[in-house]
Enzyme design. Structure first.
Site, PDB file in Angstrom:
ATOM      1  N   ASP A   1       0.872  -1.165   0.000  1.00 26.49           N
ATOM      2  CA  ASP A   1       0.000   0.000   0.000  1.00 26.49           C
ATOM      3  C   ASP A   1       0.914   1.222   0.000  1.00 26.49           C
ATOM      4  OD1 ASP A   1      -2.198   1.717   0.235  1.00 26.49           O
ATOM      5  OD2 ASP A   1      -2.164   1.611   2.424  1.00 26.49           O
TER       6      ASP A   1
ATOM      7  N   GLU B   1      -1.555  -1.431  -4.583  1.00 25.76           N
ATOM      8  CA  GLU B   1      -2.793  -0.674  -4.723  1.00 25.76           C
ATOM      9  C   GLU B   1      -2.560   0.495  -5.661  1.00 25.76           C
ATOM     10  OE1 GLU B   1      -5.658  -0.144  -1.363  1.00 25.76           O
ATOM     11  OE2 GLU B   1      -5.060   1.949  -1.605  1.00 25.76           O
TER      12      GLU B   1
ATOM     13  N   ASP C   1      -2.255   0.918   7.558  1.00 24.84           N
ATOM     14  CA  ASP C   1      -1.442   0.743   6.349  1.00 24.84           C
ATOM     15  C   ASP C   1      -1.063  -0.723   6.149  1.00 24.84           C
ATOM     16  OD1 ASP C   1      -1.179   3.585   5.555  1.00 24.84           O
ATOM     17  OD2 ASP C   1      -0.148   3.743   7.477  1.00 24.84           O
TER      18      ASP C   1
END
Length: 166
Positions: A7, A67, A139
């Protein structure tokens, strides 16, 4: 199949490792990379690079998933996030890993069942789907969600490729 989920962020880049065997998932590890906020941008990107290299070296993933970046209202922030994302895509690719990219809404839908899920819902589902996983930060939970999304979708992609090849 060991999957590294990432991420991306310039302040916090979440990472998570899951093992996917058939339809079962097992949590391996997760964490957050936090480059020094007082360092120049180039140095922060180097710190991000080196930390991802270390994660790959330690856990030996077979594939990676990242992502996709959303565009926010501040162009300067979007540009900096894009630079961090470039590093996050580059490192696993340079290590020879196949890298999948997934929209945040698809990641949330794959894990929670809705593309508009809140971070708290994602974290709760990660702890449900991966027993024993604490995913202490949002996260890290998001990165594990990206890895889970990849695990679900890579099987579909492989079946489609096999069907086309016939």
């Amino acid at each position: 199949m060991r999957i590294l989920g990432l991420d991306p962020g310039l302040r916090n880049t979440g990472w998570g490792i899951v093992d996917a065997v058939d339809n079962r998932l097992r949590h391996v590890a997760d964490g957050v990379i936090r480059p020094a906020t007082d360092a120049p941008l180039a140095e922060r990107l180097v710190q991000l690079h080196d930390a991802i290299v270390a994660v790959i070296a330690e856990y030996g993933p077979d594939e990676a998933a990242v992502e996709e970046t959303f565009v926010n209202m501040n162009p300067a922030s979007t540009l900096k996030l894009g630079q961090a994302r470039g590093v996050v895509l580059l490192v696993p690719a340079k290590a020879g890993l196949k890298v999948g990219e997934y929209a945040a809404t698809l990641v949330k839908q794959s894990v929670v069942g809705t593309g508009r899920a809140a971070k708290e819902q994602v974290g709760m589902m990660i702890r449900t789907l991966l027993p024993g996983c604490l995913a202490a930060t949002p996260d890290a939970a998001d990165a594990l969600a990206v890895a889970i999304c990849h695990a679900h979708h890579r099987g579909t992609q492989q079946r489609l490729a096999q069907a086309v090849a016939r």
